[in-house]
Structure formats: structure tokens, C-alpha cells
Design a protein around this motif. Structure first.
Motif, PDB file in Angstrom:
ATOM      1  N   ALA A   1     -72.287 -35.979  99.717  1.00 15.32           N
ATOM      2  CA  ALA A   1     -71.662 -37.300  99.656  1.00 15.32           C
ATOM      3  C   ALA A   1     -70.308 -37.315 100.356  1.00 15.32           C
ATOM      4  O   ALA A   1     -69.994 -38.256 101.102  1.00 15.32           O
ATOM      5  N   ALA A   2     -69.485 -36.291 100.124  1.00 12.98           N
ATOM      6  CA  ALA A   2     -68.159 -36.248 100.737  1.00 12.98           C
ATOM      7  C   ALA A   2     -68.263 -36.198 102.258  1.00 12.98           C
ATOM      8  O   ALA A   2     -67.519 -36.887 102.971  1.00 12.98           O
ATOM      9  N   TRP A   3     -69.198 -35.372 102.763  1.00 13.78           N
ATOM     10  CA  TRP A   3     -69.349 -35.265 104.217  1.00 13.78           C
ATOM     11  C   TRP A   3     -69.894 -36.552 104.818  1.00 13.78           C
ATOM     12  O   TRP A   3     -69.359 -37.060 105.806  1.00 13.78           O
ATOM     13  N   LYS A   4     -70.958 -37.095 104.220  1.00  9.44           N
ATOM     14  CA  LYS A   4     -71.598 -38.279 104.798  1.00  9.44           C
ATOM     15  C   LYS A   4     -70.657 -39.478 104.789  1.00  9.44           C
ATOM     16  O   LYS A   4     -70.508 -40.173 105.800  1.00  9.44           O
ATOM     17  N   LEU A   5     -69.996 -39.744 103.674  1.00  7.81           N
ATOM     18  CA  LEU A   5     -69.077 -40.869 103.604  1.00  7.81           C
ATOM     19  C   LEU A   5     -67.862 -40.630 104.495  1.00  7.81           C
ATOM     20  O   LEU A   5     -67.324 -41.564 105.110  1.00  7.81           O
ATOM     21  N   GLY A   6     -67.404 -39.379 104.565  1.00  5.74           N
ATOM     22  CA  GLY A   6     -66.242 -39.067 105.380  1.00  5.74           C
ATOM     23  C   GLY A   6     -66.454 -39.315 106.852  1.00  5.74           C
ATOM     24  O   GLY A   6     -65.493 -39.560 107.591  1.00  5.74           O
TER      25      GLY A   6
END
Length: 418
Positions: free
Chosen positions: A300-305
Motif C-alpha cells: 500500500a505504501a509503495w503503490k499510493l506513494g
């Protein structure tokens, strides 16, 4: 030789008859999926007698009308290929829905369906279904993910060409097992992916079914879900963007690029401009572990970032369908990392995993913050993924000769191979 085979078949039939079992279901196999029709009759109560079947490891039930809601219950018993023992009755999750838009809805042959259940290697089935009015054309889907499959070797997939510019909130990309590594049969995916204007939120799911699997079986489970979504549901591809097993291994889901805003088939009414991660197992009954929580947070952190979005905070999304919780066009406020139940009337992702979402958001925020220690100022909240209001026309071009035309109020891009 022919006479010997005939005598063997006759002997087998007599033995099965003595056990009260029917002959193996000989429905035409299609790339690892066999089907058995549930006999018509009572509109409120139907069943399939115990029978020997072709080998399978995942099961579900589908019906003719993709818009028909299964208002009732479906239960199955299966027989282990190893021990020959029958399981207790197990329920199927009847809350599956066809996506509200895109090629997964428009294709010929799309069917309504339950969620699939992982059974492990099996060769017998019994079914009973009840409801206020059962859908027409009920059939049992028996999925054998090992049919014609090659050995699976873990491999990490790299981002596909030029994706969104890495913003100041970009966390490190997690290790991801590629589609080729878990054995996706790309010949079954007939249409190119549809891209949307960005990724505004991440929906967390569980596959339900069972937690009684080994992590060495995870690639088979993912392959089984893929076959069920494509061959049984009639979708173009697996519905989820990412899948995570109980050991924390991350699997690439829907094709089109893990760093691209690919339209998924995961949260009816809110598939556009969102991404999804589904954890293998039933987290209504089992607790998650640190490996699962950490992997979901990293994804989630990578994709949203990639879109300059922090994994904490909220976003307003507009429903694309009447889904039983939201009306078509109704706006709702969602956490950037939400559970499936936040957008659709379901128990998914299970109470235990849902209760873990605050911790997952914190873990994701920590990953994003670690990546921004020496980064420039953040972009506006919605960054480069802001949804286009009004009809936009234009041409985009991506890696590998994939291009598409931006169209529609949601800025959807229908890619086509060049």
C-alpha cells in the motif's frame, strides 16, 4: 487393450454404484476447469449428490445472470484425493459480484458467482444450495490449478517501463512474485488492460475459504483464483492487483504493470482509480501475523506513494453502481487504506484483518516517512492521479508498445497493443 479398459470402466462404475456415488463428472475441461450442472427443480432448494469428479483443488458455484444476487446459502463437501475422507459441510461466500464497468463486465459469457474455496487436492464433491429464489443455471466449478502447469519458481517482478514519477512519498517497492513465476496462462487473457486516471486508495481483501494451506501451495492457490475468475466468472483476468500469503509473500495479480493504475475487479462500485491486495485465507476465523501485516503495508505504501499519496488520511470516492451500500453516484469518504466492507456490504476482509487496518496504516506511514527523510516538499494531496472531470480525449503511450485513448469521466484509458 480396448477391451481391458472397457472392463475396468465397467468395474469402476459398479464399485461407485455400490458406494452410492455417481460417475465422474465428464464436462468438457477447459484449461484446468471442469463444471457440473446442479439439477434444476425446486427454486428454493437444490442439491448435487455425492460424486466422484476429475481432480480439483478449488471450488465455487456460478450461475447464468451476472446481475442476479444469490440470496441464500451454498455449502459443499469434498473428498480428499490423499485420504479418501470427506470433509464436513463448508459454506461458500455468496457475496461475489461482477465488476460495474470495463471488459470484465462487457465480455460474453460473464457469470454470477460465489467466492472460490481452496480445498486442496480433491476428487469428490457434494453440494446443497438454498435461498428465497435461486438463480438459474447453477453449476459447480472444479478448478485444478496443476492441470498442464509447469514448475513454479519464485521470481521478483521489476516495474514495467516508465510508470508514474516517483514522488516524495514513494516507499521502497516490495519484492513481488511475478505472474510468470506463479504460472499465469497469459493466453487466457484476451483483452488488454484498462488503465484509469490514477490510484487514490487501496482496498484490502481476504480470499476467504481456508487457512489450512502451506506456503509452498500459495502459487497454486493464486493460479486457482486466476482460473476461477477467468474461466468460471468469465472475467478478462484475475480481479485483484496483488495477493499476499500467510508467510508474507506478495504475488503480482492483474496484468498491465504493478506500477500502473490498472482497472481491477475487486470492490463492486469502487474499482475505478483504486488498487487492491487480497490475503490468502479466512480472517473471520484466523488472526493475521506480522509478516502479513508488514507485506500489506509495504504494498500500500509503495503503490499510493507512486501518486504522491500518504497512506493515512481520507479520500472521497464516487460509487459507480448501486451495490447495496452505496447508490450510483453517491460519494463516500474512505481511508486511503480501506477494507472491502467499507465500500460493499460484505464481511470481507474478515473481522480480524479489518481490525488490523489501523496498524497496517501506521506501518505504511512509517515506510513512507522513511522514504521522505531527505525528499523535497510533497505534491498536492491527490498528486498526479487526480480524476479527470468531464470527457477527456487524448493518446497515451506506455512501455512495450502499449498505447491507449483516454476516455470517460473517470479518465479511463483503454490500452491496445501496438
Amino acid at each position: 487393450m480396448r477391451h481391458r479398459l472397457l472392463r475396468t470402466a465397467v468395474a469402476t462404475a459398479l464399485a461407485l454404484g455400490a458406494l452410492g456415488l455417481t460417475q465422474p463428472a465428464r464436462a468438457t475441461p477447459s484449461d484446468g476447469v471442469h463444471t457440473v450442472r446442479v439439477p434444476d427443480g425446486d427454486p428454493h432448494d437444490r442439491s448435487l449428490a455425492p460424486r466422484t469428479t476429475e481432480p480439483f483443488s478449488l471450488i465455487g458455484i456460478t450461475w447464468d445472470d451476472p446481475d442476479a444476487v444469490f440470496d441464500g446459502s451454498a455449502q459443499v463437501r469434498t473428498r480428499s484425493r490423499k485420504s479418501g475422507a470427506w470433509t464436513a459441510w463448508r459454506p461458500l461466500d455468496t457475496e461475489g459480484r461482477t465488476p460495474e464497468a470495463g471488459p470484465d463486465r462487457d465480455r460474453a459469457g460473464v457469470r454470477g458467482s460465489t467466492q472460490p474455496l481452496w480445498t486442496g487436492p480433491s476428487d469428490g464433491v457434494q453440494v446443497r444450495v438454498t435461498g428465497s429464489r435461486l438463480p438459474e443455471g447453477l453449476r459447480v466449478e472444479l478448478v485444478d490449478p496443476e492441470a498442464g502447469s509447469d514448475p513454479v519458481h519464485t521470481a521478483v517482478v521489476e516495474p514495467d517501463g516508465a510508470g508514474p514519477a516517483a514522488g516524495p512519498l514513494s516507499a521502497g517497492r516490495p519484492a513481488v512474485t511475478s505472474r510468470s513465476a506463479w504460472g499465469a496462462d497469459e493466453s487466457l487473457v484476451k483483452d488488454p488492460p484498462t488503465l484509469t486516471g490514477g490510484t487514490k486508495a487501496m482496498f484490502v481483501h481476504h480470499t476467504a475459504g481456508t487457512n489450512d494451506y502451506t506456503c509452498s501451495q500459495s502459487a497454486s492457490i493464486v493460479r486457482g483464483v486466476f482460473l476461477y475468475h477467468v474461466q468460471s466468472n468469465g472475467w478478462n483476468d484475475i480481479g485483484y492487483h496483488f495477493l499476499v500469503d500467510k508467510c508474507g509473500t506478495v504475488f503480482e495479480g492483474r496484468a498491465g504493470g504493478i506500477d500502473k493504475p490498472v482497472l481491477g475487479a475487486h470492490t463492486y462500485g469502487f474499482n475505478t482509480a483504486t488498487s487492491s491486495v487480497s490475503v490468502l485465507g479466512d480472517y473471520s476465523t484466523a488472526a493475521t501475523n506480522a509478516a502479513v501485516r508488514a507485506s500489506v503495508a509495504k504494498v500500500a505504501a509503495w503503490k499510493l506513494g507512486l501518486y504522491g499519496i500518504a497512506p493515512t488520511g481520507t479520500v472521497v470516492l464516487t460509487s459507480g453502481a448501486d451495490n447495496g451500500k452505496y447508490k450510483l453516484g453517491q460519494k463516500g469518504t474512505f481511508q486511503r487504506i480501506s477494507g472491502h466492507r467499507d465500500g460493499y456490504p460484505t464481511e470481507c476482509p474478515g473481522q480480524n484483518l479489518y481490525d488490523d487496518l489501523p496498524e497496517i496504516r501506521t506501518l505504511a506511514a512509517n515506510a513512507a516517512n522513511a522514504a521522505t527523510t531527505a525528499a523535497p516538499a510533497a505534491e498536492p494531496a491527490d498528486g498526479p492521479q487526480a480524476v479527470v472531470e468531464g470527457v477527456v480525449e487524448g493518446v497515451v503511450e506506455g512501455a512495450g508498445g502499449v498505447e491507449g485513448v483516454i476516455e470517460g469521466v473517470d479518465g479511463q484509458v483503454r490500452a491496445r497493443r501496438g
